[in-house]
Design a protein around this motif. Sequence first.
Motif: not given
Length: 540
Positions: A435-444
């Motif tokens: 999940v840390q590969f794409s954690l910023a997609e929480l904002a998306s």
Amino acid sequence: MISTGMYLTKLLASYGVDTVFGIPGVHTVELYRGLAGSPIRHVTPRHEQGAGFMADGYARATGKPGICFIITGPGMTNIMTAMGQAYGDSIPMLVISTVNAHGRMGSGEGWLHELPNQQALVSGVSAFSCTVNRPEDLASALARAFAVFDSARPRPVHIELPINVMLASADHLPVPEKPVRLTRPVGDADALKAAAALLDGAKTPVILAGGGAIGAAAQIRALAEKLDAPVVMTTNGRGILPPGHTLAVNLSASMPATRSLIEAADVVLGIGTELGPTDYDFYENGFFSIPGTFLRVDIDPAQLMRRSAPEIGIVGDAAKCAAALLDLVSVRVRDGAVRAAQVETLVHRDVPLAMLDDLILLETIRDTLPNVLIAGDSTQLVYAGNTAYEAAYPGSYFNSATGYGTLGYGLPAGIGAKIGRPERPVVILAGDGGVQFSLAELASAMEAKAPVILMLHDNGGYGEIKSYMVSKNIPPLGVDLHTPDFIAIGWAYGWHAERLESYDALKPALEAAAQRHLPTMLVFGDALRAQAAGGKRSPG
């Protein structure tokens, strides 16, 4: 003036495109001029790889191609991993990018985002990659892309617009009210008759159904019942037969019991399956074989001859070919009880003990949230599911642990699926490493108002890889990770986030999450997994 960039939006809308995933950049802003006021929604991920994964999840959930707007150079190199996953799983994706203007393209002079040959770089993960050198060529390029999506093996297509072409006038170009759309072939009539004759004479037929057959679930079920043939479903084919069906084989063909069933078959019919090693030989022991007569249906003629060449190969649509075979095979009296007992004895009770806890968790998700879509990363829960999970519906369970096998897929793919099918609950399975590969997609997810449910397995590292290294007597270096406070991060992004300490808390947490208008993060550890199987299910 209507620029070619604006003209593109009009063309996409004529094909029924309703969503585009992308990150605006100085080389693509002209593509966005036409989006305002159009029927097409724009979703902004936090990374171009996330855009590709969202488009992938959207495509799997809706059956329509996922569309991306991507900048020249780094945007394309960023999205290539997502294109590789979609290419491996035959997912329709249209990646539209810019490229440096004519005279600058590939000049080696160091223009912004310049690559020596962007098209050549991308062609390895696409059905085709083309450069639109004139505004007049754009409609034809899109028509070719949708021809692949509609009538061939659906894979990513890349179309690049030189910046000077994107800015050029397209005032003189018409927009078709209804573009020509192609249909898939039904298959050669003589080959279908010959295949039906062999199936009619079979005593122990077996059907292998892959992701290319999920649109043929009704026809395959009817054919299987008429032939009394067990249906072995790959990971992407799960749900073609529903849970509990006496002919449904959800245990992977990489497992000994399923292989025994296939090896005992006198006729094997493969429909929409590439016979990929991640489904049929996951442990790479080379023991998978088809001794009986092999018949094969696939939309891709080249794939028919890969891995295991058939006695009869039929190029055609899975649903149309299965329907034709259903009409051609004879109704015979067969001892269905015997075949059902074989499936139960050989397959249903051969689930590995180590995976029981994870399978119980997956079944709890499925049964608590009817009509759920489950999007998975490469993580322990997913590996168990790929081994033996019984999906409720075709296309309702997918992940990145087959084919290309990337990490970071689950979160953005689940967001894309929810955007495409907002009426269905979407559960994402991910580990604390992936999940840390794409954690910023929480904002998306917040920005797109996509209330997904993230089931996050927190075990302090790459647990599956660590176990593998230990089993091979390799020192487990690089697999124990410092993981952040996921609960705090979830709340910081505006999610509802909580930690589940017991299996009994899972069902009410899922039910509550399904009622929220916010995304929900449910973090759990190995203790909860162990509780799931305790006393709830026993092996054969």
